[in-house]
Motif scaffolding. Sequence first.
Motif, PDB file in Angstrom:
ATOM      1  N   ALA A 176       0.684  -1.330   0.508  1.00  0.00           N
ATOM      2  CA  ALA A 176       0.304   0.130  -0.047  1.00  0.00           C
ATOM      3  C   ALA A 176       1.047   1.078   0.199  1.00  0.00           C
ATOM      4  CB  ALA A 176      -1.235  -0.096   0.878  1.00  0.00           C
ATOM      5  N   LYS A 177       0.067   2.612  -0.673  1.00  0.00           N
ATOM      6  CA  LYS A 177       1.053   3.304  -0.831  1.00  0.00           C
ATOM      7  C   LYS A 177       0.699   4.540   0.433  1.00  0.00           C
ATOM      8  CE  LYS A 177       1.836   3.617  -5.494  1.00  0.00           C
ATOM      9  NZ  LYS A 177       1.514   4.693  -6.720  1.00  0.00           N
ATOM     10  N   PRO A 178       1.706   5.163   0.952  1.00  0.00           N
ATOM     11  CA  PRO A 178       3.116   5.440   0.821  1.00  0.00           C
ATOM     12  C   PRO A 178       3.668   3.899   1.337  1.00  0.00           C
ATOM     13  CG  PRO A 178       2.223   7.345   2.638  1.00  0.00           C
ATOM     14  CD  PRO A 178       1.042   6.280   2.167  1.00  0.00           C
ATOM     15  N   PHE A 179       4.899   3.712   1.256  1.00  0.00           N
ATOM     16  CA  PHE A 179       5.021   2.092   1.723  1.00  0.00           C
ATOM     17  C   PHE A 179       6.616   2.789   2.015  1.00  0.00           C
ATOM     18  CE2 PHE A 179       5.583   2.254  -2.986  1.00  0.00           C
ATOM     19  CZ  PHE A 179       6.414   2.599  -3.273  1.00  0.00           C
ATOM     20  N   ASP A 180       7.487   2.156   2.755  1.00  0.00           N
ATOM     21  CA  ASP A 180       9.243   2.239   3.264  1.00  0.00           C
ATOM     22  C   ASP A 180      10.057   1.375   2.201  1.00  0.00           C
ATOM     23  OD1 ASP A 180      10.823   2.697   5.165  1.00  0.00           O
ATOM     24  OD2 ASP A 180      11.089   0.559   4.622  1.00  0.00           O
ATOM     25  N   LEU A 181      10.273   2.237   1.593  1.00  0.00           N
ATOM     26  CA  LEU A 181      11.800   1.612   0.969  1.00  0.00           C
ATOM     27  C   LEU A 181      12.646  -0.036   1.455  1.00  0.00           C
ATOM     28  CD1 LEU A 181      13.179   1.841  -2.553  1.00  0.00           C
ATOM     29  CD2 LEU A 181      14.830   2.877  -0.947  1.00  0.00           C
ATOM     30  N   ASP A 182      12.833   0.520   2.342  1.00  0.00           N
ATOM     31  CA  ASP A 182      12.796  -1.213   2.904  1.00  0.00           C
ATOM     32  C   ASP A 182      12.669  -2.296   2.898  1.00  0.00           C
ATOM     33  OD1 ASP A 182      15.497   0.066   3.306  1.00  0.00           O
ATOM     34  OD2 ASP A 182      15.093   0.307   5.425  1.00  0.00           O
ATOM     35  N   GLU A 183      10.725  -2.093   3.114  1.00  0.00           N
ATOM     36  CA  GLU A 183      10.033  -2.821   3.104  1.00  0.00           C
ATOM     37  C   GLU A 183       9.578  -3.407   1.406  1.00  0.00           C
ATOM     38  OE1 GLU A 183       5.364  -4.111   4.316  1.00  0.00           O
ATOM     39  OE2 GLU A 183       5.974  -1.807   4.543  1.00  0.00           O
ATOM     40  N   LEU A 184       9.365  -3.019   0.510  1.00  0.00           N
ATOM     41  CA  LEU A 184       9.497  -3.142  -0.387  1.00  0.00           C
ATOM     42  C   LEU A 184      10.680  -3.993  -1.370  1.00  0.00           C
ATOM     43  CD1 LEU A 184       8.510  -2.669  -3.516  1.00  0.00           C
ATOM     44  CD2 LEU A 184       9.350  -0.495  -4.092  1.00  0.00           C
ATOM     45  N   ILE A 185      12.063  -4.012  -1.091  1.00  0.00           N
ATOM     46  CA  ILE A 185      13.626  -4.586  -1.201  1.00  0.00           C
ATOM     47  C   ILE A 185      13.482  -5.882  -0.567  1.00  0.00           C
ATOM     48  CG2 ILE A 185      15.684  -4.840  -1.034  1.00  0.00           C
ATOM     49  CD1 ILE A 185      15.956  -1.351  -0.983  1.00  0.00           C
ATOM     50  N   ALA A 186      12.735  -5.816   0.853  1.00  0.00           N
ATOM     51  CA  ALA A 186      12.333  -7.077   1.818  1.00  0.00           C
ATOM     52  C   ALA A 186      11.096  -7.892   0.512  1.00  0.00           C
ATOM     53  CB  ALA A 186      12.221  -6.897   3.151  1.00  0.00           C
ATOM     54  N   ARG A 187      10.058  -7.304   0.173  1.00  0.00           N
ATOM     55  CA  ARG A 187       8.883  -8.067  -0.537  1.00  0.00           C
ATOM     56  C   ARG A 187       9.638  -8.523  -1.656  1.00  0.00           C
ATOM     57  NH1 ARG A 187       3.702  -7.572   1.220  1.00  0.00           N
ATOM     58  NH2 ARG A 187       3.438  -6.422   3.548  1.00  0.00           N
ATOM     59  N   LEU A 188      10.079  -7.863  -2.629  1.00  0.00           N
ATOM     60  CA  LEU A 188      10.739  -8.231  -3.736  1.00  0.00           C
ATOM     61  C   LEU A 188      11.411  -9.645  -3.323  1.00  0.00           C
ATOM     62  CD1 LEU A 188      11.260  -4.598  -6.004  1.00  0.00           C
ATOM     63  CD2 LEU A 188       9.364  -6.410  -6.437  1.00  0.00           C
ATOM     64  N   GLY A 189      12.373  -9.262  -2.212  1.00  0.00           N
ATOM     65  CA  GLY A 189      13.525 -10.126  -1.899  1.00  0.00           C
ATOM     66  C   GLY A 189      12.445 -12.167  -1.776  1.00  0.00           C
ATOM     67  N   ALA A 190      11.401 -11.602  -1.092  1.00  0.00           N
ATOM     68  CA  ALA A 190      11.119 -13.105  -0.334  1.00  0.00           C
ATOM     69  C   ALA A 190      10.301 -13.388  -2.286  1.00  0.00           C
ATOM     70  CB  ALA A 190      10.096 -12.655   0.107  1.00  0.00           C
ATOM     71  N   LEU A 191      10.382 -12.243  -2.797  1.00  0.00           N
ATOM     72  CA  LEU A 191       9.253 -13.215  -4.015  1.00  0.00           C
ATOM     73  C   LEU A 191       9.881 -13.600  -5.014  1.00  0.00           C
ATOM     74  CD1 LEU A 191       6.673 -10.195  -5.588  1.00  0.00           C
ATOM     75  CD2 LEU A 191       6.196 -11.810  -4.597  1.00  0.00           C
ATOM     76  N   THR A 192      11.426 -13.978  -4.947  1.00  0.00           N
ATOM     77  CA  THR A 192      12.425 -13.722  -6.133  1.00  0.00           C
ATOM     78  C   THR A 192      13.344 -14.923  -4.966  1.00  0.00           C
ATOM     79  OG1 THR A 192      13.433 -11.982  -5.216  1.00  0.00           O
ATOM     80  CG2 THR A 192      12.629 -11.407  -7.672  1.00  0.00           C
ATOM     81  N   ARG A 193      13.476 -14.939  -3.805  1.00  0.00           N
ATOM     82  CA  ARG A 193      14.112 -16.243  -2.968  1.00  0.00           C
ATOM     83  C   ARG A 193      14.179 -17.411  -3.753  1.00  0.00           C
ATOM     84  NH1 ARG A 193      12.292 -14.497   1.748  1.00  0.00           N
ATOM     85  NH2 ARG A 193      14.479 -12.813   1.687  1.00  0.00           N
ATOM     86  N   ARG A 194      12.768 -18.107  -3.819  1.00  0.00           N
ATOM     87  CA  ARG A 194      12.432 -19.315  -4.636  1.00  0.00           C
ATOM     88  C   ARG A 194      13.729 -19.198  -5.818  1.00  0.00           C
ATOM     89  NH1 ARG A 194       7.512 -16.866  -5.404  1.00  0.00           N
ATOM     90  NH2 ARG A 194       7.443 -16.630  -7.563  1.00  0.00           N
ATOM     91  N   LEU A 195      13.790 -17.955  -6.263  1.00  0.00           N
ATOM     92  CA  LEU A 195      14.699 -18.805  -7.580  1.00  0.00           C
ATOM     93  C   LEU A 195      16.439 -18.274  -6.938  1.00  0.00           C
ATOM     94  CD1 LEU A 195      15.071 -18.762 -10.894  1.00  0.00           C
ATOM     95  CD2 LEU A 195      14.791 -16.377 -10.405  1.00  0.00           C
ATOM     96  N   GLY A 196      17.415 -19.754  -7.456  1.00  0.00           N
ATOM     97  CA  GLY A 196      18.115 -19.677  -6.272  1.00  0.00           C
ATOM     98  C   GLY A 196      19.766 -18.871  -7.556  1.00  0.00           C
ATOM     99  N   ARG A 197      20.923 -18.943  -7.094  1.00  0.00           N
ATOM    100  CA  ARG A 197      21.316 -19.391  -7.831  1.00  0.00           C
ATOM    101  C   ARG A 197      21.294 -19.751  -9.462  1.00  0.00           C
ATOM    102  NH1 ARG A 197      26.710 -19.531  -4.593  1.00  0.00           N
ATOM    103  NH2 ARG A 197      25.487 -19.571  -2.267  1.00  0.00           N
ATOM    104  N   ASP A 198      22.295 -19.413 -10.406  1.00  0.00           N
ATOM    105  CA  ASP A 198      21.609 -19.659 -11.994  1.00  0.00           C
ATOM    106  C   ASP A 198      20.673 -20.041 -12.115  1.00  0.00           C
ATOM    107  OD1 ASP A 198      24.361 -19.793 -11.872  1.00  0.00           O
ATOM    108  OD2 ASP A 198      24.830 -21.545 -10.347  1.00  0.00           O
ATOM    109  N   GLY A 199      19.452 -19.814 -11.500  1.00  0.00           N
ATOM    110  CA  GLY A 199      17.929 -19.782 -12.071  1.00  0.00           C
ATOM    111  C   GLY A 199      18.254 -21.400 -11.479  1.00  0.00           C
ATOM    112  N   GLU A 200      18.360 -21.736 -10.538  1.00  0.00           N
ATOM    113  CA  GLU A 200      17.566 -22.968 -10.208  1.00  0.00           C
ATOM    114  C   GLU A 200      15.993 -22.207  -8.964  1.00  0.00           C
ATOM    115  OE1 GLU A 200      19.604 -24.597  -6.005  1.00  0.00           O
ATOM    116  OE2 GLU A 200      20.889 -26.452  -8.015  1.00  0.00           O
ATOM    117  N   LEU A 201      15.795 -23.947  -9.178  1.00  0.00           N
ATOM    118  CA  LEU A 201      14.103 -24.248  -8.679  1.00  0.00           C
ATOM    119  C   LEU A 201      13.814 -24.639  -7.605  1.00  0.00           C
ATOM    120  CD1 LEU A 201      12.479 -22.658 -11.876  1.00  0.00           C
ATOM    121  CD2 LEU A 201      12.339 -21.063  -9.781  1.00  0.00           C
ATOM    122  N   ARG A 202      13.324 -24.608  -6.323  1.00  0.00           N
ATOM    123  CA  ARG A 202      13.370 -25.681  -5.611  1.00  0.00           C
ATOM    124  C   ARG A 202      11.801 -25.620  -5.030  1.00  0.00           C
ATOM    125  NH1 ARG A 202      17.523 -27.949  -3.493  1.00  0.00           N
ATOM    126  NH2 ARG A 202      20.241 -27.578  -4.318  1.00  0.00           N
TER     127      ARG A 202
END
Length: 225
Positions: free
Chosen positions: A100-126
């Motif tokens: 939700a706007k307005p938002f904290d930049l650190d929270e946005l980055i944390a959420r983006l990290g959570a969304l992409t965490r399942r994609l590991g190094r070299d495109g690995e999925l688990r």
Amino acid sequence: MKLLLVEDDFDLSGVLSRSLSSRGFELLCCADGIEALAAARKKRFDVIVLDLSLPGLDGLELLQRLRGDGNLTPVLVLTARGAVGERIAGLNAGADDYLAKPFDLDELIARLGALTRRLGRDGELRCGQLRYEAASNAFYRDQSPLDLSPREAELLKSLMSRVDHVVPKEALRSAVFDDATHVDAVEVLVHRLRKKLQGASVEILTLRGVGYLLCDDASTAAQKA
């Protein structure tokens, strides 16, 4: 990490672009829904940040078209604070998270990290005992390779790219088959894939009228407890 930022507020887009670029993100910014749809169809992104109020093509329609194309890139939707209806509509259309706007930049980055965490190094999925290596385009159960047909592999890849999220049947059809193939062919393929995944500590759940969801057995047990 390659990020598509779809935001028509030029001040906010500029701030986010500078801040995320300094954190190592590779950004493409679009202020128009039609332009963003073309960009997402042309280039692969690791994640999309999507405002819903856009000129040309609104964010909800953009999201629906992407999922209809079989595009399973994680999407974080930006909404106005308190706009519960917008959040629900976005999640139902295939969004993976919202902020939700307005938002904290650190929270946005944390959420983006959570969304992409399942994609590991070299495109690995688990998921559970399953592992996909993009470099070799191969699937493994622990250390043993899985013998999958090309269509079974494409279906499993689509499900593993959105673990614990529902993937619409139509999106899977678009990702695996050509346009002339009936959507019910997905059911046959899922049935075959389930047999090959027995003992891999994962489950493909059917949500009738919606789509399919891949999760590990531990998650399924926790939900039923």
